[in-house]
Design a protein around this motif. Structure first.
Motif, PDB file in Angstrom:
ATOM      1  N   GLY A 161       1.237  -2.423  13.042  1.00 21.30           N
ATOM      2  CA  GLY A 161       1.565  -3.820  12.779  1.00 21.30           C
ATOM      3  C   GLY A 161       1.983  -4.135  11.360  1.00 21.30           C
ATOM      4  N   TYR A 162       2.192  -3.108  10.540  1.00 22.07           N
ATOM      5  CA  TYR A 162       2.575  -3.347   9.153  1.00 22.07           C
ATOM      6  C   TYR A 162       4.066  -3.157   8.960  1.00 22.07           C
ATOM      7  N   GLN A 163       4.618  -3.836   7.947  1.00 20.30           N
ATOM      8  CA  GLN A 163       5.991  -3.577   7.548  1.00 20.30           C
ATOM      9  C   GLN A 163       6.050  -2.255   6.798  1.00 20.30           C
ATOM     10  N   VAL A 164       7.103  -1.501   7.011  1.00 22.11           N
ATOM     11  CA  VAL A 164       7.313  -0.254   6.284  1.00 22.11           C
ATOM     12  C   VAL A 164       8.690  -0.317   5.645  1.00 22.11           C
ATOM     13  N   MET A 165       8.745  -0.020   4.350  1.00 26.28           N
ATOM     14  CA  MET A 165      10.019  -0.082   3.642  1.00 26.28           C
ATOM     15  C   MET A 165       9.972   0.799   2.397  1.00 26.28           C
ATOM     16  N   PRO A 166      11.111   1.090   1.781  1.00 22.41           N
ATOM     17  CA  PRO A 166      11.122   1.867   0.543  1.00 22.41           C
ATOM     18  C   PRO A 166      10.489   1.079  -0.605  1.00 22.41           C
ATOM     19  N   VAL A 167      10.002   1.806  -1.596  1.00 22.84           N
ATOM     20  CA  VAL A 167       9.340   1.165  -2.734  1.00 22.84           C
ATOM     21  C   VAL A 167      10.288   0.238  -3.482  1.00 22.84           C
ATOM     22  N   ALA A 168      11.566   0.572  -3.551  1.00 19.77           N
ATOM     23  CA  ALA A 168      12.521  -0.268  -4.279  1.00 19.77           C
ATOM     24  C   ALA A 168      12.629  -1.660  -3.658  1.00 19.77           C
ATOM     25  N   GLU A 169      12.493  -1.749  -2.336  1.00 17.92           N
ATOM     26  CA  GLU A 169      12.528  -3.048  -1.661  1.00 17.92           C
ATOM     27  C   GLU A 169      11.191  -3.776  -1.790  1.00 17.92           C
ATOM     28  N   ALA A 170      10.109  -3.035  -1.600  1.00 16.48           N
ATOM     29  CA  ALA A 170       8.784  -3.646  -1.648  1.00 16.48           C
ATOM     30  C   ALA A 170       8.473  -4.189  -3.042  1.00 16.48           C
ATOM     31  N   ALA A 171       8.996  -3.521  -4.086  1.00 14.20           N
ATOM     32  CA  ALA A 171       8.716  -3.945  -5.461  1.00 14.20           C
ATOM     33  C   ALA A 171       9.150  -5.383  -5.707  1.00 14.20           C
ATOM     34  N   THR A 226      -1.686   2.058  -5.060  1.00 14.77           N
ATOM     35  CA  THR A 226      -1.207   3.406  -4.750  1.00 14.77           C
ATOM     36  C   THR A 226      -2.369   4.296  -4.314  1.00 14.77           C
ATOM     37  N   VAL A 227      -2.166   5.036  -3.242  1.00 17.06           N
ATOM     38  CA  VAL A 227      -3.172   5.973  -2.724  1.00 17.06           C
ATOM     39  C   VAL A 227      -2.467   7.200  -2.146  1.00 17.06           C
ATOM     40  N   THR A 228      -1.600   7.814  -2.933  1.00 12.51           N
ATOM     41  CA  THR A 228      -0.796   8.930  -2.430  1.00 12.51           C
ATOM     42  C   THR A 228      -1.255  10.288  -2.943  1.00 12.51           C
ATOM     43  N   GLY A 229      -1.835  10.344  -4.149  1.00 14.58           N
ATOM     44  CA  GLY A 229      -2.161  11.627  -4.766  1.00 14.58           C
ATOM     45  C   GLY A 229      -0.979  12.264  -5.456  1.00 14.58           C
ATOM     46  N   ASP A 230       0.161  11.557  -5.521  1.00 10.13           N
ATOM     47  CA  ASP A 230       1.362  12.127  -6.140  1.00 10.13           C
ATOM     48  C   ASP A 230       1.679  11.398  -7.444  1.00 10.13           C
ATOM     49  N   ILE A 231       2.682  11.901  -8.149  1.00  5.18           N
ATOM     50  CA  ILE A 231       3.014  11.389  -9.477  1.00  5.18           C
ATOM     51  C   ILE A 231       4.142  10.355  -9.408  1.00  5.18           C
ATOM     52  N   HIS A 232       4.035   9.323 -10.276  1.00  9.87           N
ATOM     53  CA  HIS A 232       5.090   8.333 -10.491  1.00  9.87           C
ATOM     54  C   HIS A 232       5.615   7.732  -9.185  1.00  9.87           C
ATOM     55  N   VAL A 233       4.701   7.204  -8.409  1.00 15.97           N
ATOM     56  CA  VAL A 233       5.060   6.537  -7.156  1.00 15.97           C
ATOM     57  C   VAL A 233       5.716   5.187  -7.456  1.00 15.97           C
ATOM     58  N   ILE A 234       5.149   4.480  -8.440  1.00 14.01           N
ATOM     59  CA  ILE A 234       5.751   3.231  -8.919  1.00 14.01           C
ATOM     60  C   ILE A 234       6.272   3.500 -10.327  1.00 14.01           C
ATOM     61  N   VAL A 256       0.855  -1.189   0.000  1.00 14.60           N
ATOM     62  CA  VAL A 256       0.000   0.000   0.000  1.00 14.60           C
ATOM     63  C   VAL A 256       0.888   1.236   0.000  1.00 14.60           C
ATOM     64  N   ALA A 257       0.834   2.020  -1.056  1.00 20.56           N
ATOM     65  CA  ALA A 257       1.648   3.234  -1.164  1.00 20.56           C
ATOM     66  C   ALA A 257       0.870   4.414  -0.616  1.00 20.56           C
ATOM     67  N   GLY A 258       1.297   4.902   0.533  1.00 21.29           N
ATOM     68  CA  GLY A 258       0.625   6.026   1.188  1.00 21.29           C
ATOM     69  C   GLY A 258      -0.159   5.556   2.395  1.00 21.29           C
ATOM     70  N   TYR A 259      -0.005   6.261   3.522  1.00 29.97           N
ATOM     71  CA  TYR A 259      -0.718   5.879   4.745  1.00 29.97           C
ATOM     72  C   TYR A 259      -1.508   7.059   5.303  1.00 29.97           C
ATOM     73  N   GLY A 260      -2.161   7.775   4.369  1.00 34.08           N
ATOM     74  CA  GLY A 260      -3.161   8.744   4.786  1.00 34.08           C
ATOM     75  C   GLY A 260      -4.437   7.992   5.135  1.00 34.08           C
ATOM     76  N   TRP A 261      -5.554   8.685   5.158  1.00 32.53           N
ATOM     77  CA  TRP A 261      -6.804   8.019   5.521  1.00 32.53           C
ATOM     78  C   TRP A 261      -7.152   6.905   4.543  1.00 32.53           C
ATOM     79  N   CYS A 262      -6.929   7.139   3.251  1.00 36.44           N
ATOM     80  CA  CYS A 262      -7.213   6.088   2.261  1.00 36.44           C
ATOM     81  C   CYS A 262      -6.281   4.898   2.457  1.00 36.44           C
TER      82      CYS A 262
END
Length: 418
Positions: A250-260, A268-276, A212-218
């Motif tokens: 209780g979730y793992q948190v890591m950079p996208v390069a590792e999670a990929a 993706t739920v960030t509202g930003d550009i080119h997250v992946i 899950v990319a982004g940990y806002g409310w969504c």
């Protein structure tokens, strides 16, 4: 009456969907009954650019019953329910300009059509109408009193405009109401996103690794629902406080390069550009599922993905399989657009009940207070937010306590001590 919908023969089916949604929108029902009597929007021209769904239809009915002259266009090419669009035209005489799957040119043609009656109020889901009014259609700004904005991405754009002193009229940030962002973004997006993924793929979520990319409310909502279905959840974040919250949840948190490298399903739920991006697609597992539940499809770098692709095909409805130069396959859902609306039906009516109650009352508030509002972005006034929550609780049969006079005095004073 001008309109542009796919097929008017779908109207009867659409009317049933609208009626079904209305049964689960008790707060909006109460507002509509008052609007029918008081007509607080009498003579007000509204251009609404929202997802054309059965829930939105009931908001349009409420605005019209309040006396408004409403035109509706789609805020996303893949979210339109064609039968609902047809019913709004046939049964409720509301002009609609929306066709599911419309191309980019048609999308903007429809926004222009919604602006033809020189709107006094705008309702946006992503700020495309506001952007168009401030660029190509500046001559219409003289008629606009104010507007409302439904989603996080739109509020971000509008606050940028306000900070740069280019916003020409006041906006109510419906997205920032607690009865919207907490309920809609967390519970609505959480459920409807997983619903869209499952409908598109028929995959088993249990045992999968969901990124899950982004940990806002969504993001909180998506992670919670994926976890509830038995997934192992990884969260991607750039904000330290949200990252520590995700860790403590209780979730793992890591950079996208590792999670990929380890994810099975990416959302993706960030509202930003080119997250992946391209370099992330290249290292994904064969058969990885990638989708977006943020407002715009720019969260996925699909152009970068195309550069490393040898072939692509639609393997299921809403599933496009990209075969990469390294032989792996990546499955992109819903063209990278909102998966909960592209492949499913969006938020349940129970959720949109409060969001659209905020829209209706936000429009009324702007009209009543236009002379005192500056050209900036305002939160939904707290009395409106609290009243919507109260009405929703009442409809759910939930009762709460009230403070005693003694308790009120204690909370308001400093003399009593411990």
């Amino acid at each position: 009456m001008k309109y542009d919908v796919k097929d008017m023969s779908l109207a009867e089916k659409g009317k049933l969907r609208i009626e079904w949604a209305d049964r689960n929108m008790p707060v909006l029902q109460l507002i509509r009954k008052r609007f029918q009597v008081e007509k607080p929007l009498k003579g007000v021209r509204i251009a609404a650019c929202l997802h054309v769904t059965s829930e939105t239809a009931n908001l349009m009915r409420t605005l019209k019953d309040g006396g408004a002259d409403v035109k509706l266009c789609a805020s996303n090419p893949l979210s339109t329910q064609d039968d609902v669009a047809a019913s709004l035209v046939k049964h409720y005489e509301i002009p609609v300009f929306a066709i599911k799957g419309e191309d980019n040119q048609t999308y903007y043609k429809h926004i222009h059509a919604a602006l033809e009656h020189q709107p006094m109020l705008t309702m946006d889901d992503g700020a495309d109408v506001v952007s168009l009014l401030h660029s190509e259609k500046k001559e219409l700004l003289q008629y606009v009193i104010g507007g409302t904005e439904e989603t996080t991405t739109g509020v971000i754009r509008l606050r940028s405009m306000a900070n740069n002193k280019v916003l020409e009229y006041p906006i109510i940030a419906v997205n920032d109401a607690q009865t919207k962002h907490f309920f809609d973004n967390r519970y609505g997006t959480g459920q409807s996103t997983l619903d869209g993924v499952i409908r598109a793929t028929n995959t088993l979520v249990a045992g999968k690794t969901v990124v899950v990319a982004g940990y806002g409310w969504c993001g909180r909502g998506v992670a919670m629902r994926a976890n509830g279905l038995g997934a192992k959840v990884i969260v991607l974040e750039v904000e330290p406080i949200r990252a520590i919250e995700a860790t403590m949840d209780g979730y793992q948190v890591m950079p996208v390069a590792e999670a990929a490298k380890v994810g099975d399903i990416f959302i993706t739920v960030t509202g930003d550009i080119h997250v992946i991006r391209k370099e992330h697609f290249e290292v994904m597992k064969d058969g990885a599922i990638v989708c977006n539940s943020g407002h715009f499809n720019v969260e996925l770098d699909l152009e970068g993905l195309a550069e490393i692709t040898t072939s692509r095909r639609t393997i299921r409805d809403f599933v496009e399989e990209y075969t990469l130069k390294n032989g792996k396959r990546v499955n992109v859902l819903g063209e990278g657009r909102l998966i909960n609306l592209a492949a499913a039906e969006g938020h349940p009516a129970d959720v949109m009940d409060m969001s659209f109650a905020n829209q209706a009352l936000g429009a009324e508030y702007i009209l009543n207070n236009a002379k005192s509002l500056e050209k900036t972005v305002y939160p939904v006034p707290q009395p409106i937010d609290r009243e919507i929550a109260r009405l929703k609780l009442e409809a759910m049969g939930v009762s709460i306590d009230t403070l005693t006079p003694e308790q009120e005095k204690y909370l308001a004073s400093w003399e009593m001590g411990t």
